[in-house]
Design an enzyme around this catalytic site. Structure first.
Site, PDB file in Angstrom:
ATOM      1  N   ARG A  89     -58.357  27.237  78.457  1.00  0.00           N
ATOM      2  CA  ARG A  89     -59.740  26.946  78.863  1.00  0.00           C
ATOM      3  C   ARG A  89     -59.910  25.458  79.145  1.00  0.00           C
ATOM      4  O   ARG A  89     -60.972  24.896  78.894  1.00  0.00           O
ATOM      5  CB  ARG A  89     -60.711  27.373  77.780  1.00  0.00           C
ATOM      6  CG  ARG A  89     -60.391  26.808  76.423  1.00  0.00           C
ATOM      7  CD  ARG A  89     -61.608  26.843  75.595  1.00  0.00           C
ATOM      8  NE  ARG A  89     -61.301  26.634  74.200  1.00  0.00           N
ATOM      9  CZ  ARG A  89     -62.211  26.529  73.272  1.00  0.00           C
ATOM     10  NH1 ARG A  89     -63.479  26.616  73.603  1.00  0.00           N
ATOM     11  NH2 ARG A  89     -61.882  26.339  72.033  1.00  0.00           N
ATOM     12  N   ASP A 121     -62.276  33.814  77.885  1.00  0.00           N
ATOM     13  CA  ASP A 121     -63.087  33.616  79.087  1.00  0.00           C
ATOM     14  C   ASP A 121     -62.899  32.232  79.715  1.00  0.00           C
ATOM     15  O   ASP A 121     -63.485  31.932  80.746  1.00  0.00           O
ATOM     16  CB  ASP A 121     -64.573  33.848  78.765  1.00  0.00           C
ATOM     17  CG  ASP A 121     -65.099  32.884  77.696  1.00  0.00           C
ATOM     18  OD1 ASP A 121     -64.332  32.011  77.239  1.00  0.00           O
ATOM     19  OD2 ASP A 121     -66.282  33.017  77.318  1.00  0.00           O
ATOM     20  N   ARG A 179     -48.027  18.358  72.515  1.00  0.00           N
ATOM     21  CA  ARG A 179     -48.171  18.879  71.167  1.00  0.00           C
ATOM     22  C   ARG A 179     -46.794  19.250  70.620  1.00  0.00           C
ATOM     23  O   ARG A 179     -45.852  19.427  71.410  1.00  0.00           O
ATOM     24  CB  ARG A 179     -49.060  20.142  71.209  1.00  0.00           C
ATOM     25  CG  ARG A 179     -50.381  19.894  71.917  1.00  0.00           C
ATOM     26  CD  ARG A 179     -50.834  21.147  72.686  1.00  0.00           C
ATOM     27  NE  ARG A 179     -52.026  20.872  73.511  1.00  0.00           N
ATOM     28  CZ  ARG A 179     -53.264  20.942  73.069  1.00  0.00           C
ATOM     29  NH1 ARG A 179     -53.491  21.322  71.832  1.00  0.00           N
ATOM     30  NH2 ARG A 179     -54.279  20.665  73.864  1.00  0.00           N
ATOM     31  N   ASP A 248     -49.726  23.852  67.684  1.00  0.00           N
ATOM     32  CA  ASP A 248     -50.276  23.508  69.002  1.00  0.00           C
ATOM     33  C   ASP A 248     -51.435  22.526  68.874  1.00  0.00           C
ATOM     34  O   ASP A 248     -51.886  21.978  69.882  1.00  0.00           O
ATOM     35  CB  ASP A 248     -50.728  24.773  69.744  1.00  0.00           C
ATOM     36  CG  ASP A 248     -51.745  25.576  68.960  1.00  0.00           C
ATOM     37  OD1 ASP A 248     -51.405  26.055  67.864  1.00  0.00           O
ATOM     38  OD2 ASP A 248     -52.890  25.710  69.430  1.00  0.00           O
ATOM     39  N   ASP A 258     -57.910  18.573  68.925  1.00  0.00           N
ATOM     40  CA  ASP A 258     -58.420  19.950  68.853  1.00  0.00           C
ATOM     41  C   ASP A 258     -59.365  20.156  67.681  1.00  0.00           C
ATOM     42  O   ASP A 258     -59.051  20.816  66.688  1.00  0.00           O
ATOM     43  CB  ASP A 258     -57.273  20.971  68.833  1.00  0.00           C
ATOM     44  CG  ASP A 258     -56.890  21.381  70.248  1.00  0.00           C
ATOM     45  OD1 ASP A 258     -57.381  20.737  71.197  1.00  0.00           O
ATOM     46  OD2 ASP A 258     -56.115  22.336  70.407  1.00  0.00           O
TER      47      ASP A 258
HETATM   48  P1  AMP Z   1     -57.601  26.448  69.881  1.00  0.00           P
HETATM   49  O1  AMP Z   1     -58.034  27.395  68.819  1.00  0.00           O
HETATM   50  O2  AMP Z   1     -58.742  25.791  70.607  1.00  0.00           O
HETATM   51  O3  AMP Z   1     -56.589  25.448  69.422  1.00  0.00           O
HETATM   52  O4  AMP Z   1     -56.891  27.342  70.985  1.00  0.00           O
HETATM   53  C1  AMP Z   1     -55.776  28.133  70.755  1.00  0.00           C
HETATM   54  C2  AMP Z   1     -55.341  28.780  72.043  1.00  0.00           C
HETATM   55  O5  AMP Z   1     -56.343  29.690  72.506  1.00  0.00           O
HETATM   56  C3  AMP Z   1     -55.100  27.812  73.191  1.00  0.00           C
HETATM   57  O6  AMP Z   1     -54.065  28.330  73.989  1.00  0.00           O
HETATM   58  C4  AMP Z   1     -56.411  27.849  73.924  1.00  0.00           C
HETATM   59  O7  AMP Z   1     -56.292  27.451  75.271  1.00  0.00           O
HETATM   60  C5  AMP Z   1     -56.777  29.315  73.811  1.00  0.00           C
HETATM   61  N1  AMP Z   1     -58.232  29.522  73.915  1.00  0.00           N
HETATM   62  C6  AMP Z   1     -59.161  29.160  73.007  1.00  0.00           C
HETATM   63  N2  AMP Z   1     -60.389  29.514  73.435  1.00  0.00           N
HETATM   64  C7  AMP Z   1     -60.249  30.111  74.627  1.00  0.00           C
HETATM   65  C8  AMP Z   1     -61.154  30.704  75.559  1.00  0.00           C
HETATM   66  N3  AMP Z   1     -62.461  30.758  75.349  1.00  0.00           N
HETATM   67  N4  AMP Z   1     -60.606  31.208  76.692  1.00  0.00           N
HETATM   68  C9  AMP Z   1     -59.303  31.176  76.918  1.00  0.00           C
HETATM   69  N5  AMP Z   1     -58.400  30.648  76.081  1.00  0.00           N
HETATM   70  C10 AMP Z   1     -58.858  30.116  74.938  1.00  0.00           C
HETATM   71 MG    MG Z   2     -55.555  24.127  70.272  1.00  0.00          MG
END
Ligand code: AMP
Ligand code: MG
Length: 482
Positions: A89, A121, A179, A248, A258
């Protein structure tokens, strides 16, 4: 709209990312531009706040020189390996070299689906965007390495989480978006060339000294470990809980990255967890050093093929984490109570204080800040004393502390420079987010951001911002940013 892009990641092989533009949104509206940061990056803040600039910040217009892409990475999420995560995203617009000569990424977060979106999304909700803005800028003001926030815009569209929420896009500025999970992405594919190319790139960008070392990849690993050890010590010293320390979310540059369900601790308790998805307390406050080391072991595994005498190299490199962390952490704790010279028994003094704080549930930030007044003059001791239930034990401790302080010159001023008065207290953050999301009232967000920009400068008019939550204000969980 002129952004002085100077892109380098895009010159890496094309399986490192997917090229794509951000997805336009219905009705972009500016929440805020970080003027000081824009200037530091050589971007005219007035251009950013113009309709053209807002279109760029929303992803509706790709500015000249941008080469947008979603980055590939993998990661261990709560200990489970996911070989393909990536920017689901977010898109990296490109890089700029700031006035300080440092190269930084400019990324839109919440900019629409990408090939890495899986079932998501591709969007972000306003609340988490404002939380990231507040907490990342507070961390920067506290002097802790962190990604920054250049801007936030609302999209005029809703996103569906547990309920309908206003959508937003955050512009994130980072030393890079490499990362631990980026290395894992290539290692998991047995792509030795990819690992090497990424390591060479990370060395050139973040650790140029390592390039000149006898064993550059070993020097690189050592340097990443040292920066993570320092970073986690800094987190602990201000009561920060990241919440989702997956590999990550662990930046090779040593920045905090993040911001999801992150929070600052109020009452001191090393087992504190805020994230609603962290059921086992894996990422509890006091567990963060252990988890960081675990994440670094995953990085070391990726680098194994590049290291000479590799098993031993990895063991030695990882073995350096604990002493480095402890030196930073215990040194920081001593400075927090005004011990600027090293004396026998100092660590006992800091540990005994923490033990009392934990037993009595004393507020972490307030205890250390009020100790500054107590160090100034014994009359200042009354306010900090009220934070403790077992006042006899606290008095016994302060007796030892005062005796020790006689060996220091002007400790109070030094203490005030390391013990913040203002942190983004969770209940204040939640109230600011709620006002914005539920009533489109951004004033509490603006006010809090202003207070947090000068965390060490006490101001009696702002006293309510220093206070822990009342029982009914207490926030028990923060939700994942997704
Ligand atoms: P995060 O929890 O933000 O570190 O994200 C973990 C993974 O989920 C990463 O690959 C993000 O890009 C993906 N991700 C988190 N939220 C979304 C979203 N709303 N749509 C698509 N991918 C997401
Ligand atoms: Mg992340």
């Amino acid at each position: 709209m002129h952004i002085p892009f100077d892109n380098s990641y895009v010159r890496l092989p094309d399986h490192f990312y997917a090229r794509l533009d951000p997805t336009p949104v219905a009705a972009p509206k500016l929440v805020r531009v970080n003027t000081a940061l824009a200037e530091q990056l050589g971007i005219d803040p007035d251009e950013l706040t113009s309709p053209d600039g807002v279109a760029v910040l929303a992803g509706n217009r790709v500015p000249p020189g941008a080469e947008p892409m979603a980055l590939a990475y993998a990661g261990h999420q709560f200990g489970h390996f996911v070989p393909r995560l990536g920017d689901g995203r977010a898109v990296l617009l490109g890089e700029v070299v700031g006035r300080d000569g440092i190269r930084r990424d400019i990324q839109l977060k919440g900019s629409g689906p990408t090939p890495f979106s899986r079932r998501g999304d591709g969007r972000a909700a306003l609340g988490p965007v404002l939380r990231e803005y507040l907490v990342s800028e507070a961390m920067a003001a506290l002097g802790i390495p962190t990604t920054r926030t250049l801007a936030a815009v609302t999209t005029g569209q809703t996103v569906w989480r547990e309920t309908m929420l206003p959508g937003a896009v955050l512009t994130r500025v980072a030393a890079s978006h490499i990362r631990v999970g980026t290395f894992q992405y290539f290692a998991a594919r047995d792509d030795a060339d990819g690992v090497r190319q990424l390591a060479d790139y990370a060395i050139a960008r973040h650790y140029p000294n390592a390039a000149a070392a006898e064993q550059p990849y070993r020097a690189f690993l050592d340097a990443v470990i040292a920066r993570q050890a320092d970073l986690i010590a800094r987190w602990l010293l201000i009561g920060f809980i990241h919440g989702v320390m997956n590999t990550d979310n662990c930046s090779v540059s040593g920045e905090t990255i993040d911001y999801g369900p992150c929070a600052f601790m109020d009452a001191y308790d090393p087992t504190t967890v805020f994230s609603s998805i962290d059921h086992q307390g894996r990422y509890a406050y006091g567990n963060q050093p252990r988890v960081a080391l675990w994440n670094l072991a995953r990085l070391a595994e990726c680098l194994l093929p590049l290291l000479e005498d590799n098993e031993k190299a990895v063991q030695d490199a990882l073995g350096a984490f604990a002493p480095r962390f402890q030196a930073e952490y215990f040194g920081g704790l001593r400075r927090k109570i005004g011990l600027l010279t090293d004396r026998e028994g100092d660590d006992n003094l800091t540990q005994d204080l923490l033990k009392l704080m934990a037993e009595d549930g004393a507020d972490f930030t307030l205890t250390f800040r009020r100790l500054c007044d107590a160090a100034e003059a014994p009359v200042g001791n009354a306010a900090v004393r009220t934070l403790f239930k077992d006042t006899a034990a606290f008095d016994a401790w302060t007796g030892r502390w005062y005796a020790r302080l006689t060996l220091e010159v002007a400790p109070a001023a030094a203490m005030r420079a390391v013990n913040p008065a203002f942190i983004p207290r969770n209940h204040l953050v939640e109230a600011a987010l709620a006002a914005a999301v539920e009533r489109a009232d951004f004033q509490p967000f603006e006010d809090l951001l202003g207070v947090l920009s000068r965390p060490y400068h006490e101001n009696t008019a702002l006293e309510r911002y220093t206070m822990p939550p009342r029982d009914e204000e207490r926030v028990l969980h923060t939700f994942c940013g997704t």
